[in-house]
Scaffold this motif. Structure first.
Motif, mmCIF file in Angstrom:
data_model
loop_
_atom_site.group_PDB
_atom_site.id
_atom_site.type_symbol
_atom_site.label_atom_id
_atom_site.label_comp_id
_atom_site.label_asym_id
_atom_site.label_seq_id
_atom_site.Cartn_x
_atom_site.Cartn_y
_atom_site.Cartn_z
ATOM 1 N N GLY A 251 13.047 13.957 80.074
ATOM 2 C CA GLY A 251 12.382 14.710 79.017
ATOM 3 C C GLY A 251 11.626 13.811 78.062
ATOM 4 N N ARG A 252 12.216 12.658 77.802
ATOM 5 C CA ARG A 252 11.647 11.792 76.793
ATOM 6 C C ARG A 252 10.422 11.061 77.290
ATOM 7 N NH1 ARG A 252 14.865 7.454 73.700
ATOM 8 N NH2 ARG A 252 14.867 6.727 75.841
ATOM 9 N N LYS A 253 10.462 10.665 78.515
ATOM 10 C CA LYS A 253 9.342 9.891 79.047
ATOM 11 C C LYS A 253 8.728 10.624 80.220
ATOM 12 C CE LYS A 253 12.702 7.201 81.657
ATOM 13 N NZ LYS A 253 13.619 6.106 81.612
ATOM 14 N N PRO A 254 7.463 10.328 80.468
ATOM 15 C CA PRO A 254 6.788 11.060 81.550
ATOM 16 C C PRO A 254 7.423 10.773 82.912
ATOM 17 C CG PRO A 254 5.434 9.269 80.758
ATOM 18 C CD PRO A 254 6.588 9.359 79.809
ATOM 19 N N VAL A 255 7.293 11.769 83.745
ATOM 20 C CA VAL A 255 7.853 11.644 85.092
ATOM 21 C C VAL A 255 6.785 11.082 86.024
ATOM 22 C CG1 VAL A 255 8.841 12.942 87.008
ATOM 23 C CG2 VAL A 255 9.288 13.644 84.643
ATOM 24 N N PRO A 256 7.055 10.009 86.727
ATOM 25 C CA PRO A 256 6.059 9.461 87.655
ATOM 26 C C PRO A 256 5.818 10.427 88.826
ATOM 27 C CG PRO A 256 8.137 8.292 87.873
ATOM 28 C CD PRO A 256 8.308 9.253 86.747
ATOM 29 N N VAL A 257 4.552 10.478 89.251
ATOM 30 C CA VAL A 257 4.212 11.410 90.330
ATOM 31 C C VAL A 257 4.834 10.943 91.640
ATOM 32 C CG1 VAL A 257 2.348 12.410 91.674
ATOM 33 C CG2 VAL A 257 2.111 12.152 89.219
ATOM 34 N N THR A 258 4.772 9.646 91.863
ATOM 35 C CA THR A 258 5.475 9.145 93.046
ATOM 36 C C THR A 258 6.858 8.679 92.623
ATOM 37 O OG1 THR A 258 4.376 7.066 92.633
ATOM 38 C CG2 THR A 258 3.488 8.421 94.414
ATOM 39 N N ALA A 259 7.793 9.001 93.467
ATOM 40 C CA ALA A 259 9.173 8.709 93.107
ATOM 41 C C ALA A 259 9.399 7.213 93.090
ATOM 42 C CB ALA A 259 10.109 9.353 94.113
ATOM 43 N N PRO A 260 10.070 6.702 92.046
ATOM 44 C CA PRO A 260 10.452 5.295 92.065
ATOM 45 C C PRO A 260 11.488 5.058 93.158
ATOM 46 C CG PRO A 260 11.447 6.424 90.204
ATOM 47 C CD PRO A 260 10.559 7.415 90.884
ATOM 48 N N ARG A 261 11.619 3.782 93.495
ATOM 49 C CA ARG A 261 12.474 3.467 94.616
ATOM 50 C C ARG A 261 13.922 3.880 94.340
ATOM 51 N NH1 ARG A 261 14.759 -1.211 96.664
ATOM 52 N NH2 ARG A 261 14.905 -1.154 98.960
ATOM 53 N N GLY A 262 14.341 3.616 93.133
ATOM 54 C CA GLY A 262 15.659 4.067 92.737
ATOM 55 C C GLY A 262 16.778 3.168 93.241
ATOM 56 N N SER A 263 17.952 3.462 92.759
ATOM 57 C CA SER A 263 19.110 2.649 93.141
ATOM 58 C C SER A 263 19.559 2.995 94.552
ATOM 59 C CB SER A 263 20.249 2.910 92.166
ATOM 60 O OG SER A 263 20.671 4.246 92.335
ATOM 61 N N VAL A 264 20.518 2.240 95.004
ATOM 62 C CA VAL A 264 21.058 2.486 96.338
ATOM 63 C C VAL A 264 21.587 3.914 96.426
ATOM 64 C CG1 VAL A 264 22.782 1.811 98.024
ATOM 65 C CG2 VAL A 264 21.652 0.073 96.603
ATOM 66 N N LEU A 265 22.290 4.300 95.374
ATOM 67 C CA LEU A 265 22.891 5.629 95.374
ATOM 68 C C LEU A 265 21.813 6.704 95.441
ATOM 69 C CD1 LEU A 265 25.485 7.274 95.202
ATOM 70 C CD2 LEU A 265 25.172 7.321 92.718
ATOM 71 N N THR A 266 20.747 6.506 94.642
ATOM 72 C CA THR A 266 19.669 7.481 94.622
ATOM 73 C C THR A 266 19.063 7.623 96.008
ATOM 74 O OG1 THR A 266 19.196 6.591 92.461
ATOM 75 C CG2 THR A 266 17.600 8.156 93.384
ATOM 76 N N ARG A 267 18.811 6.444 96.611
ATOM 77 C CA ARG A 267 18.176 6.500 97.930
ATOM 78 C C ARG A 267 19.087 7.184 98.940
ATOM 79 N NH1 ARG A 267 17.089 0.817 99.192
ATOM 80 N NH2 ARG A 267 17.845 0.305 97.122
ATOM 81 N N ALA A 268 20.355 6.871 98.831
ATOM 82 C CA ALA A 268 21.295 7.506 99.752
ATOM 83 C C ALA A 268 21.341 9.008 99.500
ATOM 84 C CB ALA A 268 22.679 6.894 99.586
ATOM 85 N N ALA A 269 21.347 9.358 98.234
ATOM 86 C CA ALA A 269 21.436 10.772 97.900
ATOM 87 C C ALA A 269 20.200 11.516 98.388
ATOM 88 C CB ALA A 269 21.599 10.950 96.395
ATOM 89 N N ARG A 270 19.044 10.846 98.286
ATOM 90 C CA ARG A 270 17.828 11.479 98.798
ATOM 91 C C ARG A 270 17.961 11.801 100.266
ATOM 92 N NH1 ARG A 270 13.892 7.506 95.996
ATOM 93 N NH2 ARG A 270 13.765 8.449 93.935
#
Lengths: 630, 555, 550, 99
Positions: free
Chosen positions: A529-548
């Motif tokens: 909410g506070r900062k803009p959301v990037p249009v392309t997803a950032p790489r993210g942490s290991v957990l994020t990538r796994a969750a994706r």
């Protein structure tokens, strides 16, 4: 009155038959016929419901016996229905939400050339789902169970020209089949144990007699759990639900959020006495529920596809229900209550998502949304109410039902209670987080879409009206149910009821729930909410990538099942050719070779023939003499 | 024994035989007339089969009804003895039902090629339909025969017309030029014949052995099933353990080849793959059923002890068939071969049910025979329609047919769903009964067999996905949808699948007494449930008893 | 030990001056079938001598048909008169048996010969030479093929009408062969029917080189084997002191009990019996074509003119098995335990050997030859039963088999190309397309050979295997069905070739035969199917005929 | 002389004849060897006849001679036609048909 029960199923079934066999001449009116028959079914349900309310609590179950279905020896299956409070709840949910979604689909599918068939499938689904909840024995339930699976298959793969849709449909069916194996074996085990698989006698016997032995009952319960896992997308059979979002959004709302996926909860609740008699199985149930609720929630956090995020959420919410159902009599009623409220708000959320997609040229990536609240006010409001309901905002539906589950989880007592309750609380926090994320990314922030290409607009009335009605449900249902514990008492004759005593007390639990909810919302606001959301997803942490990637479940399946399976079948094909068939062909070849050798003896020379004759004569004489021992 | 009333059973077999002769006798130019004659006869046979079904009284005493008995070859102890039990009636009805559809589906399969030189003597069309009717006659007779020898005669003789049907007519879709296709077809036909002939000849040895035993102990040799069963029951005839086992194996081998049971199955994929789809239906839905039927009627009843002795091994083989057939089906690249392997899997279920020795197992197996006949016919015939349109059997040559021919895709899907035993369709009932029947006596085998249903879903859905869904391929885009003739073929089959899925009672009522009789001959009883539940089956269930009675009262 | 003195008294007794010469008592009516055939044969020779050439064909044909039919009628009459059952006895001073098996086999031989005469007389298949219709036989067999003499003979329209009397002589010998009740008659009958067959083999119109080679091989091997037979007879005579069947059987049964101890060195010497019996069996096994005495069969079947092959394959087998049965059942039953193991072995190698080698054959006539070997094995299984059932099953099998064989070879004569009969299997490809009827008929014969139910072949096979099984030879039956399975392979191969292969452009044509061959083939088909569908009457017949007179 | 010796001689002659059939190539010689075998049989018959003291054996010997004569007629006819066609009397050359 009980004769009306069959009508509940008959209406949508006739609709399905009409629409699927009716041909092109029904193209223009088909969707309305479908909707009408869904509504008719709902009307019948309403009549039956008022009738049921008019009777005393112990006298509410209705039975209808149509005919004997399969009689072979001691095996006896009836085509018979049972409408009790539990079934009634489901019937109302199914026909109610179903009717709304039919209506919604009229608008949503307006431009699809195969709309008639879509409604046919929807009607088919309704019929199968009603059969599932109305069956008076496990085998008939199994018919409905697979029937909804079929409808789900057809609807997920409705856009068959998309390979991804076809694959997703197949996957859903297959994974469900694994669960079905559990259900079939459970029925067989019921039959061999009790000599019947009708609900009445089986559940009575399981509840009263210990003669069957806990081992048998545990086995049955675990098999039922396997079935439930398949249908309700619980770990370890959860992988299909995310992919199932390939289907049209109304399908996701009806089947993969509000109704079908909750069949597992129904099954467990229905088989309550069996589970009560098998504590080990109950433990398995709560573990599955707890794991899934976290699993789904985590996956939901990482998805950028709005429907997949919601699918993760569905998984997680059903995890709650399964968890509650696994708690036994202290949880059954709350499981069902959460199921109903979830039916409202999750259907509403999905319809909202569908509405958003409708306005955004079928874009599903939330990173390409943003600031839509001004363009789609109705959708925004209804979606928002659904959002508040699901995160358990005090006073809304989700709050009442989820809070009770968390309470009951703590009430389980001991370490187990703490773990389960903790998991449920954590889940609530994550729910708040990912739902806020969805909300923020979709309706708030700046536009991340190209105004030249996309023209977001509000959806037509046929779509918004159902959303509004569902929003009402999301807001008020929980409160209504909780007045004097009305809902719990309504179900009591079926599910029986016990009050648990959470170690912290009800108020403390509620407070904790609200706190974690606020924490989740706050975290989401900080991140999205506070900062803009990037249009392309950032790489993210290991957990994020796994969750994706659905926590790598699919990768596991691919490596172990798909690749291993392909390897196995290829090997078998080779073996079939070389070994099994080869043995036969080999014999033939050997015979040919032997023949080729032996015919050399026939060399054309008369003297050689004579020699062979002499040899033959010698053998003849020798053997004759030897036989006599001369 | 001799029944002087109208020889209904003989007529049911004679009618198609006459039809075969009549069809074959038509001159080369009268192709269409031949088709209609064949169709007419097959429909008339079906009518006769229905008459038999209605004249049959499931409640009557005695194992066989509508019996006919005439002296025939006294020297061999052979009588012309016909009679039907419920199982036979069901299978006769199935056969008579399917043949008209087979004929209709194959309406153009035997038309001469357009570029072919006119040849007054060569009449493939007449031959094709005459052979189909000949097969029908022989199959019906083998269902009716209650004399082992009589059965054997037709069991073997039907190979010949089948052989010509397989080897003589192809679907022109093998992707090879006609010469090579013909060679492949011929070798498939030869394989079919040799396999079955070898099985049959080994059975012949056992048949002769049976004669020797009966002649030795009863004074005169006999092949009458009933007589032998009675003699065994009364102790006049006792087979030594070794003899009985050998004879059993001889019989079983032939039936296992025909059925076909792993590892004797390898003729089936070739035969079904190379034959035209109506002929493939004839193989798997009609002719192969004689094998499983004969296991029930002859193996079990003639050699009860040996059957019990062999049961574990046979169950394991059946189990292997189920899983193996399904796994191989998954890996097939050819639509028809895929269906063939699926059939192998299904025959595994049937044999499993038969040898589970429970009323559910055997009743389910009988139902399975009927249902599998219908469902495979539906799937295979639609597959045939598809193949004839595109001229290829390879799955990879398809894709997105659904878009071009939705009706075809829809019926194909329903056929597929029946094949995977979707509840609500007929095969489910039988498959579940088989599984329950097996499970109640052999839980482990029952559980493993149940895994087969996942594999069934896998191969059906993979097939459907690869052929029907996805973006339509160029060659597929213009495929016409089902024509009226084709709809007439598929429609009733699908309707029947639905009907028998929802209301199989007529069939079970027909079959149950026969199954009970078989079980009593084998001297097996269903396992009893561990906990008796006080509920009378068939009556209104005592749901939660207290609530329920009140509800009744309130009404 | 000096037996000579005793012998001398015998000598002198015999040499005493007889009062009168006792005329042998001959029951002419009871051996009339044989006499009719021989009489007709002699008349046939006279016809050759005295009738003008243009009339000979018709006259010979008529004579043969009438003679054979009359002989058959005589057989029927004898059977109806009860000679097959109650009145069975030995005729002609014990030289010939008139009993069930003899009459049954004689009837079969006569019918087969009658049909064979039709195929012998066929003159429409080969293209007419110089405006004259020709049959399958050389215009002048003595002439060098392709030489001037032959061309002249062809031009003159010569025909070897001698084949008919030759055939009749052979038939006469065959009639005696299964009825022979002493070893001398057996030997003479063997030669009487063999010598004409040697000649017939050499008479082919086309491919004479092969034909002559076949005759030479047949002759040399036949003579060779008959020498063995004769030596066996000599040893048996040495053993028993007599050559009558009953006499030998008596000695075998009673051992050398009441025999003069002076003769112990020879008479009752088991070695003589065993060796003699084995050699005599060998002579007969040669005629039936059992492995390992079968080597002549393929070559002779291939080389001989096809009508002769058909006749030979059908009738010789019937006659030879008849004689074999009588020898084993009447002469040697007492030593059953000696010959059964050996014959088991022979039966097994015959069944398997015939079936296996046939797999790779590429000539239809050779294929049928090997098939006949395999069938000899099956029949041997019935012979081995040593029961009444065994006899009748063999009789039935022989009847069934002979007509199938005759029909099959008759069909072979129809398929022709420029070089005469197209016996190369590869040329038969696609025959089913060109001539479905002929191919279908041939397929029926092949299926009967393969023993497919509803054909006579199946009924026959069932009968012999049944008899074998009942006598406890279960494993023989198993091997029998296994070799049937192998045999089925090559029969089916031919069917595949005919029906499932495209016809070749230069393939053979099917000649349209005259009613003669058509009748022959039709009789073959009818018998095949009738014996397959309703064999009971014929089984009864064979069953009644199932006892040998002693 | 012991009559059994005649039997040995007969057996020897028979064996010589059989060996001749196997060894010699010329059709005529082969054929003569067969005749030798028949004559060996005759010798055996006559010997046994003596031993048994009945006339059967000797009568058989006459029959055998007649048969042998008939065989000669047929055999020579066949051999001669073959010789005329092929210009050889070797039995080994007559091996067109085989396998």
């Amino acid at each position: 009155m009980e004769n009306l029960i069959a009508l509940l199923i008959a209406a949508p079934l006739v609709g399905a038959a009409l629409l699927l066999c009716g041909g092109k001449r029904l193209d223009r009116t088909g969707h309305w016929i479908g909707t009408l028959l869904a509504v008719a079914s709902f009307a019948v349900a309403a009549v039956l419901f008022t009738d049921m309310l008019g009777r005393t609590a112990d006298d509410r179950a209705l039975h209808q016996h149509l005919f004997t279905w399969i009689p072979v020896g001691g095996f006896h299956a009836d085509l018979a229905f049972q409408l009790d409070q539990l079934s009634m709840t489901f019937v109302l949910l199914i026909t109610g939400v179903g009717s709304l979604i039919h209506l919604y689909s009229v608008g949503y599918m307006a431009h699809d050339e195969r709309r008639r068939r879509f409604f046919g499938y929807l009607n088919l689904f309704l019929a199968a789902m009603l059969l599932l909840v109305l069956a008076d024995n496990y085998l008939l339930l199994y018919v409905g169970w697979e029937g909804v699976g079929l409808a789900s298959y057809l609807l997920i793969g409705f856009w068959q020209h998309k390979p991804s849709a076809a694959t997703a449909a197949k996957k859903a069916f297959l994974v469900n089949r694994v669960g079905d194996v559990g259900l079939s074996i459970a029925i067989m085990l019921l039959f061999t144990t009790f000599g019947t698989f009708a609900f009445g006698p089986v559940l009575d016997a399981a509840g009263t007699a210990t003669s069957a032995g806990e081992g048998k009952l545990t086995a049955i319960a675990l098999l039922l759990l396997l079935a439930a896992c398949g249908k309700s997308a619980q770990v370890p059979l959860q992988s299909w639900l995310g992919d199932a979002m390939e289907g049209p959004t109304p399908v996701s709302a009806l089947i993969h959020a509000a109704t079908m996926v909750t069949a597992g909860v129904y099954l467990i609740t229905r088989s309550g006495t069996v589970f009560d008699a098998a504590p080990a199985a109950q433990t398995a149930v709560v573990v599955v529920g707890a794991v899934t609720l976290l699993f789904g929630a985590i996956v939901g956090c990482a998805k950028d596809d709005i429907k997949k995020a919601l699918a993760g959420s569905t998984m997680s919410q059903i995890g709650y229900m399964i968890l509650a159902a696994g708690l036994g009599p202290i949880g059954y009623a709350f499981a069902i209550m959460h199921l109903v409220t979830h039916g409202f708000f999750k259907a509403g959320l999905f319809l909202g998502a569908g509405s958003v997609m409708h306005g955004m040229n079928d874009e599903v990536d939330m990173r390409r949304y943003g600031g839509l609240r001004k363009h789609m006010p109705v959708t925004f409001v209804t979606f928002g109410l659904g959002y508040l309901a699901i995160i358990g905002f005090p006073g809304l539906s989700g709050f009442f039902s989820k809070d009770k589950i968390i309470e009951a989880a703590f009430a389980k007592g001991g370490t187990e209670g703490w773990i389960l309750g903790g998991a449920a609380l954590l889940g609530a926090a994550i729910t708040a987080f990912y739902m806020t994320r969805v909300m923020l990314m979709t309706f708030f922030g700046e536009k991340r879409w190209d105004p030249d290409e996309v023209h977001p607009h509000e959806s037509p009335k046929t779509m918004t009206i159902p959303m509004i009605i569902l929003a009402f449900g999301s807001v008020f249902a929980g409160g209504l149910f909780s007045v004097n514990e009305a809902f719990v008492h309504w179900l009591e004759p079926v599910t029986s009821l016990a009050h648990g005593h959470p170690p912290l007390g009800a108020t403390a639990t509620t407070a904790a729930t609200v706190v974690v909810l606020l924490l989740g919302v706050a975290a989401a606001w900080l991140m999205y909410g506070r900062k803009p959301v990037p249009v392309t997803a950032p790489r993210g942490s290991v957990l994020t990538r796994a969750a994706r990637r659905d926590l790598l479940q699919d990768d596991f399946n691919h490596v172990v099942l798909v690749r291993g399976g392909t390897h196995l079948t290829d090997t078998l094909v080779r073996l079939d050719h070389t070994l099994v068939d080869g043995a036969v062909t080999g014999t033939a070849v050997a015979m040919g070779g032997l023949s080729g050798c032996l015919r050399r003896l026939q060399n054309g020379f008369v003297r050689s023939y004579a020699a062979q004759m002499v040899g033959g004569a010698a053998v003849l004489v020798a053997v004759t003499l030897l036989m006599r021992g001369v | 024994m001799a029944d002087l009333s109208f020889p209904l059973l003989t007529c049911a077999a004679a009618l198609p035989a006459v039809g075969a002769v009549a069809t074959a006798a038509l001159p080369a130019a009268r192709r269409t007339a031949a088709k209609w004659v064949a169709l007419l006869f097959s429909v008339a046979t079906f009518a006769l089969a229905l008459v038999i079904a209605f004249r049959f009284d499931p409640g009557a005493k005695g194992p066989f009804q509508l019996t006919e008995s005439h002296a025939w070859i006294a020297d061999f102890g052979v009588r012309y003895e016909l009679g039907v039990d419920g199982i036979a009636v069901a299978l006769i009805a199935l056969t008579a039902l399917l043949i008209p559809f087979v004929i209709l589906a194959g309406w153009h399969d035997a038309d001469p090629l357009e570029e072919a030189r006119p040849n007054r003597r060569w009449r493939p069309t007449q031959g094709f339909f005459a052979l189909i009717l000949a097969v029908e006659a022989m199959v019906i007779l083998s269902f009716e025969a209650t004399d082992v020898f009589l059965f054997y005669l037709f069991f073997e003789a039907m190979l010949i017309p089948m052989y010509f049907l397989i080897g003589g007519f192809g679907d022109g879709a093998s992707g090879a030029d006609e010469g090579e296709a013909a060679a492949r077809r011929a070798s498939a036909a030869v394989k079919f014949l040799l396999y079955n002939l070898a099985g049959g000849l080994i059975m012949l040895a056992a048949v002769i052995g049976l004669y020797a035993v009966t002649a030795d102990q009863l004074g005169t040799g006999t092949f009458s099933l009933q007589q032998i069963v009675e003699a065994r029951a009364s102790g006049h005839l006792t087979l030594g353990t070794g003899t009985e086992r050998l004879l059993f194996l001889g019989f079983f081998f032939a039936f296992a080849v025909k059925a076909p049971l792993w590892p004797l199955h390898t003729w089936l994929p070739g035969a079904m793959g190379e034959a035209t789809s109506p002929v493939a239906v004839l193989i798997t839905a009609v002719v192969d059923k004689v094998g499983t039927f004969a296991m029930l009627r002859f193996c079990l009843q003639l050699f009860p002890e040996a059957s019990s002795w062999a049961t574990p091994a046979i169950l394991v083989l059946a189990l292997i068939s189920i899983l193996y057939g399904a796994l191989l089906a998954v890996a097939q690249r050819d639509i028809k071969r895929l269906i063939a392997y699926a059939s192998i899997s299904h025959f595994g279920f049937i044999i499993l049910g038969i040898f589970a020795m429970t009323s559910q197992g055997q009743g389910g197996a009988t139902l399975y025979m009927v249902n599998h006949g219908i469902s495979t016919a539906a799937l295979m015939l639609v597959a045939g329609f598809l193949i004839s349109r595109r001229g290829s059997r390879l799955i990879a040559d398809y894709g997105g047919v659904q878009k071009a021919a939705p009706l075809l895709a829809g019926t194909f899907l329903i056929g597929g769903l029946a094949t995977l035993s979707l509840p609500g369709l007929a095969p489910f009932v039988s498959e579940f009964l088989v599984l329950v029947g097996t499970f109640s006596r052999y839980p482990v085998i029952g559980v493993i067999a149940t895994a087969g249903i996942v594999l069934a879903a896998l191969y059906v859905l993979v097939l459907y996905q690869r052929t029907m869904t996805g973006p339509p391929k160029d060659e597929v885009r213009a495929l016409p949808d089902l024509r009226v003739r084709e709809l007439v073929v598929v429609g009733p089959l699908i309707a029947l699948l639905l009907f028998l899925g929802v209301y199989p009672k007529p069939l079970t009522d027909l079959v149950n007494p026969a199954v009970d009789h078989t079980l009593s001959v084998v001297d097996k009883q269903d396992p009893k449930p561990e906990v008796r539940v006080d509920a009378v089956p068939g009556h209104q269930r005592a749901g939660h008893p207290a609530h329920h009675h009140d509800a009744e009262a309130a009404k | 030990m000096n037996p000579v003195t005793d012998v001398h008294t015998l000598w002198t007794t015999a040499a005493e001056v007889p009062g009168r010469i006792p005329a042998p008592h001959i029951e002419y009516a009871q051996i009339s079938p044989t006499l009719i055939v021989f009489g007709a044969a002699i008349v046939g020779v006279l016809i050759e001598a005295f009738l003008p050439r243009r009339n000979r064909y018709t006259a010979q044909l008529l004579l043969s048909v009438v003679a054979l039919a009359a002989a058959f009628a005589a057989v029927i009459g004898l059977a109806a008169g009860g000679f097959a059952t109650t009145k069975a006895h030995l005729a002609a001073m014990g030289a010939l048996a008139v009993d069930g098996p003899a009459l049954f086999l004689q009837g079969t031989i006569l019918l087969v010969s009658l049909v064979a005469v039709f195929t012998f007389a066929e003159r429409r298949l080969d293209p007419a030479a110089h405006g004259k219709r020709v049959d399958s036989f050389a215009a002048q067999a003595a002439a060098v093929p392709g030489g001037a003499a032959e061309q002249a003979a062809v031009k003159a329209g010569f025909a070897t009408t001698e084949v008919f009397p030759i055939l009749l002589f052979a038939v006469g010998g065959m009639l005696i062969f299964p009825a022979a009740n002493d070893l001398l008659t057996l030997f003479v009958a063997l030669e009487v029917f063999s010598l004409p067959l040697y000649i017939l083999c050499a008479l082919a119109r086309r491919k004479r080189l092969l034909s002559q080679e076949a005759a030479l091989k047949y002759f040399l091997l036949g003579a060779f084997s008959s020498a063995f037979l004769l030596f066996g007879i000599a040893l048996l005579y040495g053993y028993a002191g007599t050559v009558t069947y009953a006499g030998i059987a008596e000695v075998v049964a009673d051992g050398a009990k009441q025999i003069d101890p002076a003769l112990a060195g020879t008479m009752g010497n088991d070695a003589l019996l065993l060796i003699g019996g084995a050699l005599a069996l060998m002579g007969l096994l040669f005629k039936v074509g059992a492995v390992p005495f079968h080597m002549w069969t393929p070559d002779v079947y291939q080389g001989a003119p096809t009508p002769v092959t058909g006749f030979m394959a059908a009738a010789t087998k019937v006659a030879a098995f008849g004689a074999l049965l009588r020898l084993l059942y009447v002469v040697l039953p007492g030593m059953r335990w000696d010959w059964r193991p050996v014959m088991w072995g022979v039966a097994i190698v015959t069944m398997l050997g015939g079936a296996i080698v046939a797999i790779t054959q590429s000539d239809i006539k050779r294929l049928l030859a090997y098939s006949s070997i395999a069938h000899a094995g099956f029949i041997l299984a019935g012979v081995l039963a040593t029961t009444r059932d065994g006899i009748s099953s063999v009789l039935f099998y022989l009847a069934a088999y002979s007509f199938v064989t005759l029909g099959a070879f008759a069909v072979v004569t129809l398929v022709r190309d420029a070089g005469g009969e197209a016996t190369q299997l590869s040329k038969w490809a696609g025959l089913g397309r060109r001539s479905p009827l002929v191919a279908a008929v041939f397929a029926v014969f092949l299926l009967a050979f393969a023993g497919i139910p509803l054909t006579s072949g199946f009924a026959g096979k069932f009968a012999v295997f049944k008899a074998a099984a009942q006598s406890g030879a279960g494993w023989l039956v198993v091997i029998g069905v296994l070799s049937s399975a192998i045999a089925a392979f090559f029969y089916i191969r031919v069917i595949v070739l005919m029906f499932f292969h495209e016809p070749k452009a230069d393939g053979p044509t099917v000649a349209v035969p005259s009613p003669l061959t058509t009748t022959a083939i039709a009789i073959g088909v009818v018998v095949t199917l009738v014996l397959g569908l309703a064999p009971q009457y014929f089984l009864d017949l064979a069953g009644q005929a199932g006892t040998f007179v002693r | 002389m012991n009559p059994v010796h005649y039997l040995y001689l007969a057996a020897l002659l028979f064996t010589i004849g059989a060996a001749g059939v196997l060894i010699r190539r010329n059709a005529i010689v082969v054929f003569m060897c067969i005749e030798l075998m028949l004559n060996a049989c005759n010798l055996a018959f006559v010997t046994f006849s003596r031993l048994h003291g009945n006339l059967d054996g000797q009568i058989i010997a006459f029959f055998t001679m007649v048969v042998a004569a008939a065989e000669v007629v047929v055999g020579l006819a066949i051999i001669v036609t073959i010789f005329r066609t092929r210009h050889t009397a070797s039995v080994d050359d007559a091996s067109l048909m085989k396998l």
